[in-house]
Design an enzyme around this catalytic site. Structure first.
Site, PDB file in Angstrom:
ATOM      1  N   ARG A 147      10.521  64.236  52.951  1.00 28.09           N
ATOM      2  CA  ARG A 147       9.904  63.556  51.800  1.00 28.09           C
ATOM      3  C   ARG A 147       9.536  62.106  52.118  1.00 28.09           C
ATOM      4  O   ARG A 147       8.578  61.580  51.599  1.00 28.09           O
ATOM      5  CB  ARG A 147      10.861  63.539  50.614  1.00 28.09           C
ATOM      6  CG  ARG A 147      11.511  64.838  50.311  1.00 28.09           C
ATOM      7  CD  ARG A 147      11.301  65.257  48.872  1.00 28.09           C
ATOM      8  NE  ARG A 147      11.922  66.553  48.657  1.00 28.09           N
ATOM      9  CZ  ARG A 147      11.424  67.698  49.083  1.00 28.09           C
ATOM     10  NH1 ARG A 147      10.262  67.730  49.719  1.00 28.09           N
ATOM     11  NH2 ARG A 147      12.059  68.837  48.870  1.00 28.09           N
TER      12      ARG A 147
ATOM     13  N   CYS B 231      24.007  59.410  45.779  1.00 31.20           N
ATOM     14  CA  CYS B 231      25.189  60.282  45.837  1.00 31.20           C
ATOM     15  C   CYS B 231      26.396  59.590  45.241  1.00 31.20           C
ATOM     16  O   CYS B 231      27.387  60.227  44.916  1.00 31.20           O
ATOM     17  CB  CYS B 231      25.489  60.674  47.274  1.00 31.20           C
ATOM     18  SG  CYS B 231      25.955  59.263  48.271  1.00 31.20           S
TER      19      CYS B 231
END
Ligand code: NAD
Length: 498
Positions: free
Chosen positions: A177, A281
């Site tokens: 990405r 995260c």
């Protein structure tokens, strides 16, 4: 249209597989580049380059290897603004947040500058009569890193800086990405004096990953990404005898005790819940107020703050957060909000309708806030990875401690309190790998180690800090006796070294 190939043997090379993926600019929704997706043969070419270059690099003394790292740190600082803008335009996060992404990676490169000291072995003189024992750390050879989209500078540097400083050659497979920054980092390593072939970047998807996992010349794999893929990589890498550490997804809780400084806690929740559009995260995705009055006070302060979040483009210096990474990511998060409503949670703030004027094709989503979320709901159990905070009301401290401890994920957790005894008890008992006390995102600094527990981490050594040197080296232990041993004849029982 920009095209991004691979970085093999010290230079960028074009892809030859014929397969490419679109790299979007999330703030506009446009495709800004095509990235090549490597075939098995292209991964193999990178491994062969790495294998040929590695012995000489390993034989280069550690001070010289450290000097390459020192120069690299200087060069990244020189190019900070350029790297940050490219990162923001490929990932979507704001430029100041992109600078943080670079900085927290660079700190691990700084840590790796200490490699002459970090790689020292141990020595015991006189472990037995005339016997000395010493240990040495040796590089593994060719190692690989497979990294996620959400920290395209930090996590590649967490992987390749210690691995290369230890004398290994490295194959990086960044996220397809946002591959632009990892490619530039490889160029900067060359400019810093790294020999060709020691850092290779192969762009790609599952095909490249599987080629890495099956390659017999790759001795270790470090992975960061979602839990299902982490588990897959852990299992498949083990089948070919590789050393492996795989870090997965998260559901990070913040406990708000009745005595917490509520303004501090709310500031922390807003930053840690919605910064980088929740695509971290270590984002806080669950807030756990303890007691009804704490919950009511929290909601009263949180709702207006979530409603007034400033969403902007990646290059808007005043934006709290920018777009998500892809249209699919936006749809997935919206899907979870629908699920939460169906499951009976109270949607206190709904960000689904947000539109960014002038950027209607961009991947934007407003901040959402759920109240009355319960343990059995999917929006509690699963990682949403977007700008959505769920409030789970706990009756007492015991229930609050059990929530993150019993959850499948165990990356980070935080407690907000003024009571040192409660904080101490929480830090000791909670079943989670990284704990913050009045600190919402407790990412340890470079010279400590980073790693979650349970489904957030597979393998036994953490990232960066001393664990990274252990992960990227093997220990050899030498027992030596000079010079009288042979004079005494053969020994038939195991020496006791009394
Ligand atoms: P992802 O799992 O989709 O991708 C990670 C890497 O795996 C990428 O390089 C990708 O190309 C590759 N990959 C994807 N699908 C694959 C497949 N089927 N087979 C083989 N390889 C595959 O993760 P992502 O969306 O890029 O990143 C977000 C996730 O990463 C979140 O779950 C987040 O919590 C997690 N994350 C964890 C940490 C940590 O330290 N625990 C840090 C950052 C991100």
């Amino acid at each position: 249209m920009r095209s991004i190939g691979h970085f093999i043997g010290g230079k960028e090379v074009k892809g030859t597989s014929g397969r490419t993926a679109d790299v979007f600019e999330p703030m506009t929704g446009d495709v800004q580049a095509k990235v090549a997706l490597a075939s098995k043969a292209e991964v193999r070419a990178a491994v062969e380059n790495a294998r040929a270059a590695q012995p000489e690099w390993a034989a280069t003394n550690p001070q010289r290897r450290a000097r390459v790292m020192m120069k690299f740190v200087e060069l990244v600082q020189r190019d900070y603004d350029k790297l940050a803008e490219l990162l923001a335009r490929e990932h979507g996060k704001t430029v100041p947040d992109a600078k943080g992404d670079i900085q927290r990676g660079l700190e691990v490169a700084e840590f790796a500058c200490g490699i002459p000291h970090l790689m020292k072995g141990e020595y015991t003189e006189g472990a037995g009569p005339g016997i000395d024992i010493y240990s040495m750390r040796q590089p593994l050879g060719v190692v690989a890193g497979i990294t996620p989209f959400n920290f395209p500078a930090m996590i590649p540097m967490w992987k390749f800086a210690p691995a290369i400083a230890c004398g290994n050659a490295f194959i990086l497979k960044p996220s397809e990405r946002d591959p632009g920054v990892p490619m530039l980092l490889a160029e900067l390593m060359m400019e810093a004096g790294l020999p060709a072939g020691i850092l290779n970047v192969v762009n790609g998807d599952k095909e490249a990953v599987d080629a890495i996992l099956d390659d017999p010349d790759i001795k270790a794999v470090g992975f960061v990404g979602s839990t299902p893929i982490a588990q897959y990589i852990y299992e498949r890498a083990a089948q070919t005898g590789k050393r492996c550490q795989c870090f997965g997804g998260a559901k990070n809780h913040a406990i708000i005790m009745p005595d917490a400084d509520m303004d501090q806690a709310v500031d922390a929740l807003i930053g840690a819940g919605y910064g980088s559009a929740g695509e971290r995260c270590m984002a806080v995705s669950v807030a756990v107020p303890v007691g009804k009055s704490t919950a009511d006070r929290l909601m009263e302060k949180l709702i207006p703050r979530v409603e007034s979040l400033k969403i902007g483009t990646s290059i808007d210096p005043s934006a709290d957060y920018g777009p998500l990474v892809t249209r699919e990511a936006v749809e997935k998060v919206k899907g979870y909000i629908d699920i939460g409503i169906k499951e009976g949670a109270t949607l206190a703030v709904d960000g689904r309708g947000f539109k960014m004027q002038g950027y209607e094709k961009g991947f934007y989503l407003g901040g959402s806030l759920f109240d009355n979320v319960t343990k059995d709901m999917r929006i509690y159990k699963e990682e949403i990875f977007g700008p959505v905070l769920s409030v789970v009301r706990a009756h007492d401290y015991k229930e609050a401690l059990a929530l993150p401890s019993d959850h499948d994920y165990g990356n980070g957790v935080a407690i907000f309190t003024r009571d040192g005894d409660a904080a101490r008890d929480f830090a000791a008992k909670v079943n989670v790998g990284m704990v913050g006390i009045n600190v919402p995102i407790p990412v340890p600094i470079a010279y400590y180690t980073f790693g979650g527990w349970k489904k957030s981490g597979f393998g036994d050594l953490n990232q960066h800090g001393p664990d990274s040197v252990r992960f990227y080296t093997k220990t050899k232990t030498v027992t030596s006796r000079w010079p009288s041993g042979v004079k005494e004849g053969a020994e038939f029982s195991i020496p006791l070294m009394k």
